[in-house]
Design an enzyme around this catalytic site. Sequence first.
Site, PDB file in Angstrom:
ATOM      1  N   HIS A 113       0.655   5.067   7.041  1.00  0.00           N
ATOM      2  CA  HIS A 113       1.192   5.052   5.821  1.00  0.00           C
ATOM      3  C   HIS A 113       1.326   6.480   5.678  1.00  0.00           C
ATOM      4  O   HIS A 113       0.562   7.528   6.200  1.00  0.00           O
ATOM      5  CB  HIS A 113      -0.362   4.907   5.136  1.00  0.00           C
ATOM      6  CG  HIS A 113      -0.643   3.410   4.922  1.00  0.00           C
ATOM      7  ND1 HIS A 113      -1.554   2.944   5.993  1.00  0.00           N
ATOM      8  CD2 HIS A 113      -0.500   2.397   4.108  1.00  0.00           C
ATOM      9  CE1 HIS A 113      -1.459   1.707   5.693  1.00  0.00           C
ATOM     10  NE2 HIS A 113      -0.841   1.414   4.507  1.00  0.00           N
ATOM     11  N   SER A 127       0.931  -1.266   0.001  1.00  0.00           N
ATOM     12  CA  SER A 127      -0.206  -0.022   0.116  1.00  0.00           C
ATOM     13  C   SER A 127       0.923   1.198  -0.134  1.00  0.00           C
ATOM     14  O   SER A 127       0.590   2.416  -0.463  1.00  0.00           O
ATOM     15  CB  SER A 127      -0.865  -0.046   1.151  1.00  0.00           C
ATOM     16  OG  SER A 127      -0.204  -0.120   2.443  1.00  0.00           O
ATOM     17  N   ASP A 129      -2.449   7.894   7.912  1.00  0.00           N
ATOM     18  CA  ASP A 129      -2.987   7.398   9.176  1.00  0.00           C
ATOM     19  C   ASP A 129      -1.396   6.957   9.772  1.00  0.00           C
ATOM     20  O   ASP A 129      -0.511   7.199   9.402  1.00  0.00           O
ATOM     21  CB  ASP A 129      -3.681   5.978   9.118  1.00  0.00           C
ATOM     22  CG  ASP A 129      -3.210   4.978   8.281  1.00  0.00           C
ATOM     23  OD1 ASP A 129      -1.923   4.564   8.262  1.00  0.00           O
ATOM     24  OD2 ASP A 129      -3.836   4.188   7.371  1.00  0.00           O
TER      25      ASP A 129
END
Length: 642
Positions: free
Chosen positions: A356, A58, A353
Amino acid sequence: AEKIKICLQKQANSSFSLHNGFGGNLYATEEKRMFELVKPKAGASVLNQSTWIGFGDSRTDKSNSAFPRSADVSAKTADKFRSLSGGSLMLSMFGPPGKVDYLYQGCGKHKVFYEGVNWSPHAAIDCYRKNWTDIKLNFQKNIYELASQSHCMSLVNALDKTIPLQVTAEVAKNCNNSFLKNPALYTQEVNPSKQICGEENLAFFTLPTQFGTYECKLHLVASCYFIYDSKEVYNKRGCDNYFQVIYDSSGKVVGGLDNRVSPYTGNTGDTPTMQCDMLQLKPGRYSVRSSPRFLLMPERSYCFDMKEKGLVTAVQSVWGKGRKSDYAVDQACLSTPGCMLIQKQKPYIGEADDHHGDQEMRELLSGLDYEARCISQSGWVNETSPFTEEYLLPPKFGRCPLAAKEESIPKIPDGLLIPTSGTDTTVTKPKSRIFGNDDLIIGLLFVAIVETGIGGYLLGSRKESGGGVTKESAEKGFEKIGNDIQILRSSTNIAIEKLNDRITHDEQAIRDLTLEIENARSEALLGELGIIRALLVGNISIGLQESLWELASEITNRAGDLAVEVSPGCWIIDNNICDQSCQNFIFKFNETAPVPTIPPLDTKIDLQSDPFYWGSSLGLAITTPISLAALAISGIAICRTK
C-alpha cells in the site's frame, strides 16, 4: 535661420529574416514556431472532473485507517472512488466466504477501475476451482465492455428466485465449509429405496429492470456449472447424464452445460471443477434446469443502463513483494476495444506496508487530479499545442495532438518587426504614406506575441480612413484560406478513401491504417497552418504600416508650424526656432508614453474535436483573446541633414 531635415531612418540589416505573407511582408529579428511539440505525461487522467467515477479497494479507500499512506491517489481523487478495503468487483459478484462484500455502484461518463488484486492467487479461493484467473479475465473483460456503453452500473446483490421444494442449500468442504453467495449451491437428497436418481430441478430467477435508483438495460450474469471427466464420476449409481442449463422466457438456451448432448472431458479424475461463463442478459424471467443431485443458482448480477458510450481506464492491480498476483486486469483491458491500461514499470513497493502506497503508482495516477485535453494509451496531454513528437497510441480521446516533425511546423516572425508595403491592392492606402513599395520603414517597432500559440488575424482597421485591413481585404483573405483548406481536406479524404480499400479484419492492418490516416491529418493541418501563417504575416505587416502612418501623423500634429513634412517620414525644421528640447518633444515623446495603436485581438487558434472521439477531427476556431499586444514605439532613430 538654420534648417535641418529629420527623417525616420531605415534600420534593416543582414541579421533580419524576411517573412512573406498574404497581403504584406515582414522583416524580423527573431522567429518562433507557431506551436511547440508537446510530450504526453505517463499515467491516467480525465477530460472532465465532473463526469468521472472510480471503482477501487484499499488503495483508494479514504476510510482506511492508514490513509493517506495506504493510498495510491490523493484525497481529492479518493473522493471520486467507490472503494472498500479488501474489496473487488469480482468478490462482490461471487461472494466467497470470509471475503469483503461491497455494494459497488455509481455513475460517470468516464470510469476508472483500480481493483482486482484482492481476488488473485494469493487469496487462495477454492470452491471447486483452484485457479480462477481465466474466469477473472472473462469477468473483467465483460465489466469493461459494458461499462464503456453505460453511464451507470450497480451490483444487484439479491435476485428474485424460485427454487424447487426438493432441494436444500448446501456447503462444501473445499469452500471453507460454506459456499459462494453467487451461485448458491443446492442439493437434492435421494432415497435409494424409493427413487434412486431423484427429480430434475426446475428453478427460476428474474433480472430486474431497475435496482434501487439504477436502471438496468443489461445484466452481467455468471452461468456456473460443474465439469465432470466422465458420467461415472458424476453419478456412480448409473443415473442419467449431468446438465445445468439456463433458458430465457422463450425457451432458448442462453448458458450452461448439457452432457446429454455434449461429451465429458475424458480426463482422469474423480472431483468436478466449477466453470462460470459470463452472460450478458436483458431483464426478464429465466429458468434453470439441472440434473437432480446439484443445482447452481444465479443469485447476483451487475446491472448496466446502456445509456451512453463512455471511457474506461483500467489500472494494473498487483501485490508487492511476497504475494502472488495475476495479470487478468491487464489482459482483459488490452482485449477490450477502447480500454486504456495503466501499467507499472517497476515492482510494487508500498509506504504503509509492502502492498500500500507505491510512489510510481501515485505518479501514474496523479493526473486524475487534473483535466486533460487528451487522454490516450501513451499518456495524457493538457497543453494546447496540436502536435506531438511521437504518435499517441490508441485508444485516445479528446483533443489529441498529431505526430509531426519539429522542422515541419511553420515559423512566424517575432521580436523587432519591420513591415514592407505588401501587394494587397484592396487595402486602403494611407493619405500620407511614409513608405514606398517594398521599402523598409522603421520606428523600432516591437510587437509581443504572448502565450503559446500564434498572434492571429488583424480583422479590420479602427479608422475609417488611413491604412489597415479593409473589410473587403479580410473577406478575401478568409475566402482564400477557406478555399485552400477545403482543397487540402479534399485531398486528405481522397487518400483516406484509398486506404479504406486496404481495411481487413487483421488488427495490425487496422492499426497501420489508423496511423496513415493520422499522418494525413497531420500533413493537412500543417498545410492549413502554413496558409494561416501567410495571412497572419500579411495582416501584421499591414497593421504595422498603419501604425507607422499614425506615428508620422502624430509627429506632424505635435510639430504644428515648427516642422514641415516634405516627404513621407521626413520633416524640415528651423534649428534656431526649435531647439533640442523642442525636437525631443516632437520626435521622442514615445519614451514617456507609447503611441496608442492596434488594440488586443481575439485571435487564438485552437483545434476542435468531439470529446470521446477516437483521434482528433480537424477544425480551426478563433477563440479567446490572445494578445497581439498593442504596438509600442520603443525608440526612433533620427537622421539629420542640413
